[in-house]
Design a protein around this motif. Sequence first.
Motif, short mmCIF file in Angstrom:
data_model
loop_
_atom_site.label_atom_id
_atom_site.label_comp_id
_atom_site.label_asym_id
_atom_site.label_seq_id
_atom_site.Cartn_x
_atom_site.Cartn_y
_atom_site.Cartn_z
N PRO A 56 0.91 -1.24 0.15
CA PRO A 56 -0.10 0.02 -0.10
C PRO A 56 0.65 1.38 -0.17
O PRO A 56 0.30 2.42 -0.42
CB PRO A 56 -0.69 -0.14 1.55
CG PRO A 56 0.05 -1.03 2.14
CD PRO A 56 0.66 -1.95 1.33
N ASP A 57 2.15 1.16 0.39
CA ASP A 57 2.94 2.44 0.47
C ASP A 57 4.30 2.22 0.14
O ASP A 57 4.67 1.18 0.46
CB ASP A 57 3.04 2.84 2.06
CG ASP A 57 3.58 4.41 2.13
OD1 ASP A 57 4.30 4.44 1.12
OD2 ASP A 57 3.20 4.81 3.02
N ARG A 58 4.69 2.91 -0.81
CA ARG A 58 5.80 2.60 -1.27
C ARG A 58 7.39 2.77 -0.55
O ARG A 58 8.19 2.14 -0.67
CB ARG A 58 6.35 3.64 -2.67
CG ARG A 58 5.54 3.64 -3.75
CD ARG A 58 5.83 4.68 -4.75
NE ARG A 58 7.20 4.36 -5.29
CZ ARG A 58 7.82 5.63 -6.07
NH1 ARG A 58 7.24 6.30 -6.46
NH2 ARG A 58 9.14 5.13 -6.49
N LEU A 59 7.16 3.10 0.76
CA LEU A 59 8.16 3.55 1.86
C LEU A 59 8.16 2.13 2.54
O LEU A 59 8.99 2.03 3.36
CB LEU A 59 7.74 4.63 2.80
CG LEU A 59 7.93 5.99 1.92
CD1 LEU A 59 7.33 7.02 3.17
CD2 LEU A 59 9.27 6.13 1.49
N MET A 60 7.13 1.27 2.41
CA MET A 60 7.06 0.16 3.34
C MET A 60 7.94 -1.09 2.64
O MET A 60 8.24 -1.16 1.52
CB MET A 60 5.58 -0.58 3.49
CG MET A 60 4.54 0.29 4.39
SD MET A 60 2.87 -0.52 3.85
CE MET A 60 3.18 -2.01 4.87
#
Length: 247
Positions: A56-60
């Motif tokens: 859901p998040d590119r930073l994950m």
Amino acid sequence: MSRDSNYDHHISIFSPQGRLYQMEYAFKAASSSSGLTGVAVRGSDSCVVVTQKKVPDRLMDPTSVTHVHSITSKIGVLVTGLSADCRAQVQRARYEANDFRFKYGYDIPVHVLAKRIADIAQVYTQSASMRPLATVCLLIGVDDERGPQVFKVDCAGHYLPFYAAASGAKEQEAVNFLEKKVDDMKGYDLDRTVRAAIMCLGTVLGSDFRGNEIEVATVQGTGGKFTVMSVSDIEGHLNAIADDADA
């Protein structure tokens, strides 16, 4: 305002038509909140689950995102629904499985675990002080006596064995696909079972996958362990499916 609009405030109140609206809302959340579709297929001596993998998040960290979990070394589960509820459901299933082993001295059979999870879910439908977990579980394992097993457990407490099952946003489309293949599935070996599940998911979503865009987990044989496939192994099956389509 609808006459039934006052009957969805509490989970333990039936409408005049005999409906529990909060349970219907729970089913809606379980099927659509994650946007994922999951498929479970049972072969001659193995079981397979396949689902999408969406970060859901590119930073994950992508390795931390999964909907496929091991309950014991021989039982796995694919859970779709609200992420936090899925985590709580998996933790409770692991507790029940380990409690069974502590009490009785052997690993819990798949059908016993499915029944226990369903019993707990059903209790949640009776009390206004709790809400049901918005999850649908697809349990897989190979039983010593019954062979390969696929069980589907929903948030109302239904649990039933299946030759193949689906959950999530495209559940009905996946079921329609699987119904056409069900007679052949009983003779599938592990590779054919994996490919049937991947083909089902690809067909209902109308897209091709890369190895890192889906999750695949298997259990093979009565002594087999629950195993999550590596990206390279998934790529091998995707290439085999593409070769068969070109042939």
